[in-house]
Design a protein around this motif. Structure first.
Motif, PDB file in Angstrom:
ATOM      1  N   ARG A  20       1.009  11.667  10.486  1.00  0.00           N
ATOM      2  CA  ARG A  20       1.669  10.757   9.935  1.00  0.00           C
ATOM      3  C   ARG A  20       2.143   9.970  10.915  1.00  0.00           C
ATOM      4  N   SER A  21       0.581   9.389  11.156  1.00  0.00           N
ATOM      5  CA  SER A  21       1.037   7.277  12.231  1.00  0.00           C
ATOM      6  C   SER A  21       1.307   6.314  11.457  1.00  0.00           C
ATOM      7  N   ARG A  22       1.739   5.320  11.893  1.00  0.00           N
ATOM      8  CA  ARG A  22       1.728   3.966  11.286  1.00  0.00           C
ATOM      9  C   ARG A  22       0.961   3.737  12.166  1.00  0.00           C
ATOM     10  N   GLY A  23       0.010   2.945  11.282  1.00  0.00           N
ATOM     11  CA  GLY A  23      -1.192   2.045  11.690  1.00  0.00           C
ATOM     12  C   GLY A  23      -0.307   0.472  11.055  1.00  0.00           C
ATOM     13  N   VAL A  24      -0.822   0.445   9.385  1.00  0.00           N
ATOM     14  CA  VAL A  24      -0.755  -0.826   8.650  1.00  0.00           C
ATOM     15  C   VAL A  24       0.164  -0.487   7.267  1.00  0.00           C
ATOM     16  N   ILE A  25       1.096  -1.372   6.129  1.00  0.00           N
ATOM     17  CA  ILE A  25       1.635  -0.921   5.514  1.00  0.00           C
ATOM     18  C   ILE A  25       0.429  -1.299   4.311  1.00  0.00           C
ATOM     19  N   ALA A  26       0.331  -0.723   3.406  1.00  0.00           N
ATOM     20  CA  ALA A  26      -0.717  -0.905   2.016  1.00  0.00           C
ATOM     21  C   ALA A  26       0.286  -1.380   1.608  1.00  0.00           C
ATOM     22  N   LEU A  27      -0.441  -1.620  -0.056  1.00  0.00           N
ATOM     23  CA  LEU A  27       0.444  -2.161  -0.878  1.00  0.00           C
ATOM     24  C   LEU A  27      -0.933  -2.117  -2.052  1.00  0.00           C
ATOM     25  N   VAL A  28       0.234  -1.060  -2.471  1.00  0.00           N
ATOM     26  CA  VAL A  28      -0.097  -0.854  -4.917  1.00  0.00           C
ATOM     27  C   VAL A  28       0.293  -2.142  -5.556  1.00  0.00           C
ATOM     28  N   GLU A  29      -0.903  -2.335  -5.997  1.00  0.00           N
ATOM     29  CA  GLU A  29      -0.328  -4.260  -6.650  1.00  0.00           C
ATOM     30  C   GLU A  29       0.478  -3.766  -7.839  1.00  0.00           C
ATOM     31  N   GLU A  30       0.067  -2.510  -8.798  1.00  0.00           N
ATOM     32  CA  GLU A  30       0.019  -2.248  -9.907  1.00  0.00           C
ATOM     33  C   GLU A  30       1.693  -1.326  -9.621  1.00  0.00           C
ATOM     34  N   ASN A  31       1.623  -0.494  -8.817  1.00  0.00           N
ATOM     35  CA  ASN A  31       3.426  -0.155  -8.673  1.00  0.00           C
ATOM     36  C   ASN A  31       4.365  -0.994  -8.616  1.00  0.00           C
ATOM     37  N   CYS A  32       3.586  -2.313  -8.331  1.00  0.00           N
ATOM     38  CA  CYS A  32       4.887  -3.118  -7.708  1.00  0.00           C
ATOM     39  C   CYS A  32       5.556  -4.203  -9.045  1.00  0.00           C
ATOM     40  N   THR A  33       7.171  -3.743  -9.434  1.00  0.00           N
ATOM     41  CA  THR A  33       7.943  -4.786 -10.352  1.00  0.00           C
ATOM     42  C   THR A  33       8.780  -5.621 -10.240  1.00  0.00           C
ATOM     43  N   VAL A  34       8.155  -6.308  -8.101  1.00  0.00           N
ATOM     44  CA  VAL A  34       9.425  -7.544  -8.273  1.00  0.00           C
ATOM     45  C   VAL A  34      10.315  -6.730  -8.189  1.00  0.00           C
ATOM     46  N   CYS A  35      11.021  -5.768  -7.380  1.00  0.00           N
ATOM     47  CA  CYS A  35      12.563  -5.718  -7.451  1.00  0.00           C
ATOM     48  C   CYS A  35      12.839  -5.907  -6.378  1.00  0.00           C
ATOM     49  N   MET A  36      12.267  -6.794  -5.053  1.00  0.00           N
ATOM     50  CA  MET A  36      12.408  -7.434  -4.254  1.00  0.00           C
ATOM     51  C   MET A  36      13.556  -6.676  -2.850  1.00  0.00           C
ATOM     52  N   LEU A  37      14.191  -4.880  -3.351  1.00  0.00           N
ATOM     53  CA  LEU A  37      13.814  -4.569  -2.050  1.00  0.00           C
ATOM     54  C   LEU A  37      13.554  -3.745  -1.285  1.00  0.00           C
TER      55      LEU A  37
END
Length: 258
Positions: A20-37
């Motif tokens: 569970r090391s915290r290196g960098v935040i990765a993004l899966v663009e297909e799952n993003c719905t721009v909910c802005m949370l």
């Protein structure tokens, strides 16, 4: 001093990082719905999101629908404090922790990474660890395997039996009244005098099978006694007349001493 030091030859040998090391935040663009949370919950305000709306063609017999299209998703890692709140609040699993940590830059302004760079780190996200032996199953699986509640189609047996008994009790006096002869009297064998026959079906009052429940509106309002009601209509509460022959109230203070 008694043991030989072990030196890891970095960068030729990469360290073994925890799961569970915290290196960098990765993004899966297909799952993003721009909910802005994620952008709203970020305490450092280091997430920048831009989007626009597109209207989808209407299916046959339907109406057109609008959806958000992601234009920009950037994270400024010079401000990020790696708290992981954005990953926890994402409802569509679009953000993940990646163990990659080799993204240092010579200029701090280059730590602002766009969605293309964040999407490349999504391939390095490790699979989730297996569940421990004897641990509870995920809520999604337990909710899917839970049997649906049975629908009640018939009333309970106790209520049904009581209703049948009440209907039988109502039908019995009616049948008895029909079987009773409708003649006004009965002749005796000795003197031929006609005696009146008492109709028990009419004299016996019928009692309803189920007594109606008493509601607050149907209850009779309890009125106060006549004397009290008349006094309250004349004098307000607190100024009632004193009884005849009652001793005067004693006053405390210097007036009593006089």
């Amino acid at each position: 001093m008694l043991r030989k030091s072990e030196t890891q030859q970095y960068p030729e040998v990469h360290p073994d990082l925890p799961a569970r090391s915290r290196g960098v935040i990765a993004l899966v663009e297909e799952n993003c719905t721009v909910c802005m949370l994620c952008a709203r919950e970020c305490p450092d305000w280091c997430i920048y999101i831009d989007s626009h709306k597109e209207t989808l063609p209407a299916p046959e017999g339907g109406r057109p629908r609008a959806r958000n299209v992601l234009d920009r998703f950037a994270i400024d890692f010079s401000l990020c404090m790696y708290c992981g709140i954005c990953i926890e609040v994402c409802p569509f699993d679009a953000l993940f922790w990646s163990p990659e940590f080799e993204y240092a830059e010579y200029d701090i302004r280059d730590l602002l990474h766009e969605k293309d760079r964040l999407g490349e780190w999504a391939a390095t996200v490790p699979p989730p660890p297996a569940h421990e032996v004897g641990a509870e199953s995920p809520k999604e699986l337990s909710a899917g395997s839970r049997p649906s509640p049975a629908r009640r189609t018939a009333p309970p047996a106790a209520v049904k039996g009581a209703a049948e008994g009440a209907s039988t009790a109502q039908e019995t006096p009616q049948e008895t009244a029909q079987d009773t002869p409708q003649s006004a009297g009965r002749e005796t064998a000795e003197d031929g005098v006609r005696e009146p026959v008492r109709d028990t079906a009419r004299e016996t009052p019928r009692r309803p099978a189920v007594e109606p429940s008493e509601t607050p509106e149907s209850r009779p309002r309890r009125e106060p006694p006549r004397a009290m009601r008349d006094i309250r209509s004349i004098r307000p509460p607190g100024s009632l007349p004193k009884k005849a022959g009652s001793a005067p109230d004693k006053k405390d203070g210097p007036e009593e001493e006089r």
